[in-house]
Design an enzyme around this catalytic site. Structure first.
Site, PDB file in Angstrom:
ATOM      1  N   ASN A  25      -4.783   1.968  10.480  1.00 19.16           N
ATOM      2  CA  ASN A  25      -5.402   2.456   9.247  1.00 19.16           C
ATOM      3  C   ASN A  25      -5.695   1.187   8.451  1.00 19.16           C
ATOM      4  OD1 ASN A  25      -6.123   3.675   6.843  1.00 19.16           O
ATOM      5  ND2 ASN A  25      -4.009   4.097   6.223  1.00 19.16           N
ATOM      6  N   PRO A  26      -6.799   0.510   8.785  1.00 19.39           N
ATOM      7  CA  PRO A  26      -7.033  -0.812   8.184  1.00 19.39           C
ATOM      8  C   PRO A  26      -7.633  -0.694   6.780  1.00 19.39           C
ATOM      9  CG  PRO A  26      -8.847  -0.245   9.621  1.00 19.39           C
ATOM     10  CD  PRO A  26      -7.899   0.933   9.663  1.00 19.39           C
ATOM     11  N   PHE A  35       0.834  -1.215   0.000  1.00 19.02           N
ATOM     12  CA  PHE A  35       0.000   0.000   0.000  1.00 19.02           C
ATOM     13  C   PHE A  35       0.866   1.263   0.000  1.00 19.02           C
ATOM     14  CE2 PHE A  35      -2.401   3.236   2.402  1.00 19.02           C
ATOM     15  CZ  PHE A  35      -3.592   3.243   1.712  1.00 19.02           C
TER      16      PHE A  35
HETATM   17  C1  SAM Z   1      -4.691   0.635   4.231  1.00 21.94           C
HETATM   18  S1  SAM Z   1      -3.197  -0.253   4.434  1.00 21.94           S
HETATM   19  C2  SAM Z   1      -2.376   0.789   5.634  1.00 21.94           C
HETATM   20  C3  SAM Z   1      -0.871   0.656   5.638  1.00 21.94           C
HETATM   21  C4  SAM Z   1      -0.160   1.686   6.507  1.00 21.94           C
HETATM   22  N1  SAM Z   1      -0.534   1.567   7.889  1.00 21.94           N
HETATM   23  C5  SAM Z   1      -0.433   3.091   6.017  1.00 21.94           C
HETATM   24  O1  SAM Z   1      -1.209   3.797   6.683  1.00 21.94           O
HETATM   25  O2  SAM Z   1       0.116   3.493   4.979  1.00 21.94           O
HETATM   26  C6  SAM Z   1      -3.729  -1.643   5.364  1.00 21.94           C
HETATM   27  C7  SAM Z   1      -2.658  -2.670   5.696  1.00 21.94           C
HETATM   28  O3  SAM Z   1      -3.286  -3.731   6.450  1.00 21.94           O
HETATM   29  C8  SAM Z   1      -2.720  -4.966   6.053  1.00 21.94           C
HETATM   30  N2  SAM Z   1      -3.677  -6.024   6.369  1.00 21.94           N
HETATM   31  C9  SAM Z   1      -4.714  -6.490   5.625  1.00 21.94           C
HETATM   32  N3  SAM Z   1      -5.358  -7.469   6.280  1.00 21.94           N
HETATM   33  C10 SAM Z   1      -4.732  -7.618   7.468  1.00 21.94           C
HETATM   34  C11 SAM Z   1      -4.935  -8.483   8.591  1.00 21.94           C
HETATM   35  N4  SAM Z   1      -5.936  -9.362   8.616  1.00 21.94           N
HETATM   36  N5  SAM Z   1      -4.085  -8.409   9.640  1.00 21.94           N
HETATM   37  C12 SAM Z   1      -3.058  -7.521   9.623  1.00 21.94           C
HETATM   38  N6  SAM Z   1      -2.823  -6.660   8.586  1.00 21.94           N
HETATM   39  C13 SAM Z   1      -3.649  -6.719   7.531  1.00 21.94           C
HETATM   40  C14 SAM Z   1      -2.433  -4.801   4.588  1.00 21.94           C
HETATM   41  O4  SAM Z   1      -1.452  -5.726   4.159  1.00 21.94           O
HETATM   42  C15 SAM Z   1      -1.986  -3.339   4.523  1.00 21.94           C
HETATM   43  O5  SAM Z   1      -0.586  -3.239   4.653  1.00 21.94           O
END
Ligand code: SAM
Length: 314
Positions: free
Chosen positions: A213-214, A106
């Site tokens: 920030n999910p 991302f």
């Molecule tokens: C919207 S991005 C945010 C990345 C970073 N925190 C930012 O703000 O730039 C969401 C992140 O959540 C991770 N992700 C997705 N599903 C997840 C899960 N079940 N558990 C942990 N991380 C997850 C993704 O791989 C991604 O890196």
């Protein structure tokens, strides 16, 4: 400029100067209906030559080496295909720090800078806390824990993070970024689903704050995302279930078990999700204290901070 004249320009690889390349990039991207053709051409060349934008204008007549010229043509071609600029240059500026980016991870957004600013303000309100332990769920390229750690490192405060992500690629990039900004000793990266890696530890940890920030794009909004995002960024970093709320439901439900009394939960969300998320929080008996929502630079609702009850009784 028609295809033929653009191609002619491409052939002159050994005699290009900065001005020629800026003109070339703009012409090719404009032909591709790119609304920001000029600024993107400038941005690409400034990254490639590692020069400020103003230095490009002041040095339009400086020659560019054949190697870099060829590289610039390749970059313009990639941009023409819709590849995000940050994947082409390999960088994204976040709160003044140049983070590395990579395909499959991302791209950090400026909206998240507001979330980080709020966390910094929150931590600064408690100067007596010399040591803080925080958790970032869905770390991506690591921007949240790294900018917070880097800020407090300069102030001599010991802020430590656990940072979780399901993506191996994201964790590798985040570790590289942590090294770049000298935060590697303050961030413990863990692979897995949300709280699962913490549950697998043979000791329980309570945090001063949990941040995330999910992924929050709903099925409906997915179809309307620009191609640049939908095609090139990893869907698992974006998609948050039918209504985009799946991650919030899990995080709000499970977070109290991992927070100290009075600890905070800080979440970024999509601009139409405030009411749903506020409701999820206020329905949870562990978050009966203050709830704050905040907006981004464009005045869209963008995030929420809730505090866990400071004792079992309130
Ligand atoms: C919207 S991005 C945010 C990345 C970073 N925190 C930012 O703000 O730039 C969401 C992140 O959540 C991770 N992700 C997705 N599903 C997840 C899960 N079940 N558990 C942990 N991380 C997850 C993704 O791989 C991604 O890196």
């Amino acid at each position: 400029m028609d295809n033929c004249s653009i191609n002619k320009t491409v052939e002159k690889t050994d005699k290009q100067n900065i001005g020629d390349l800026l003109h070339f990039g703009k012409a090719v991207l404009e032909q591709n209906s790119n609304q920001n053709a000029e600024s993107e051409s400038i941005l690409l060349l400034s990254y490639l030559l590692n020069k400020e934008k103003s230095a490009l204008f002041l040095n339009r007549h400086l020659p560019v080496s054949p190697y870099k010229t060829k590289r610039f043509y390749e970059w313009v071609e990639q941009r023409k295909k819709g590849i995000p600029i940050q994947y082409i240059t390999g960088f994204q500026n976040f709160m003044g720090l140049e983070f590395e980016t990579s395909e499959g991870v991302f791209i950090p957004r400026s909206e998240t800078e507001i979330l980080v600013e709020k966390i910094i303000e929150l931590i600064e309100m408690f100067p007596e806390k010399k040591r803080l332990s925080l958790l970032d769920l869905g770390a991506g390229s690591g921007v949240i824990p790294i900018t917070v750690c880097s800020f407090f490192q300069k102030k001599g405060r010991d802020v430590n993070f656990y940072a979780v992500d399901v993506s191996e690629k994201a964790l590798r990039l985040a570790a590289k970024n942590a090294q770049k900004f000298h935060c590697q000793n303050h961030i413990n990266f863990m692979k897995g689903e949300l709280f699962t890696p913490l549950k697998e530890l043979n000791r329980s940890i309570l945090f001063d704050g949990i941040i995330s920030n999910p992924p929050y794009i709903s099925h409906r909004d997915w179809k309307n995302l620009p191609d640049e995002v939908r095609i090139f960024e990893p869907p698992e970093a974006l998609l948050g279930g039918e209504k985009g709320l799946d991650f919030y439901q899990k995080i709000i439900r499970e977070s109290p078990k991992f927070l100290k009394p009075g600890g905070f939960l800080a979440l970024e969300f999509g601009h139409r999700q405030k009411n749903d998320i506020k409701q999820l929080i206020t329905e949870n008996a562990n978050y009966l204290q203050k709830v704050i929502t905040f907006r981004d630079y464009y005045h869209n609702d963008r995030g929420i901070i809730a505090f866990k009850n400071s004792s079992e009784n309130n």
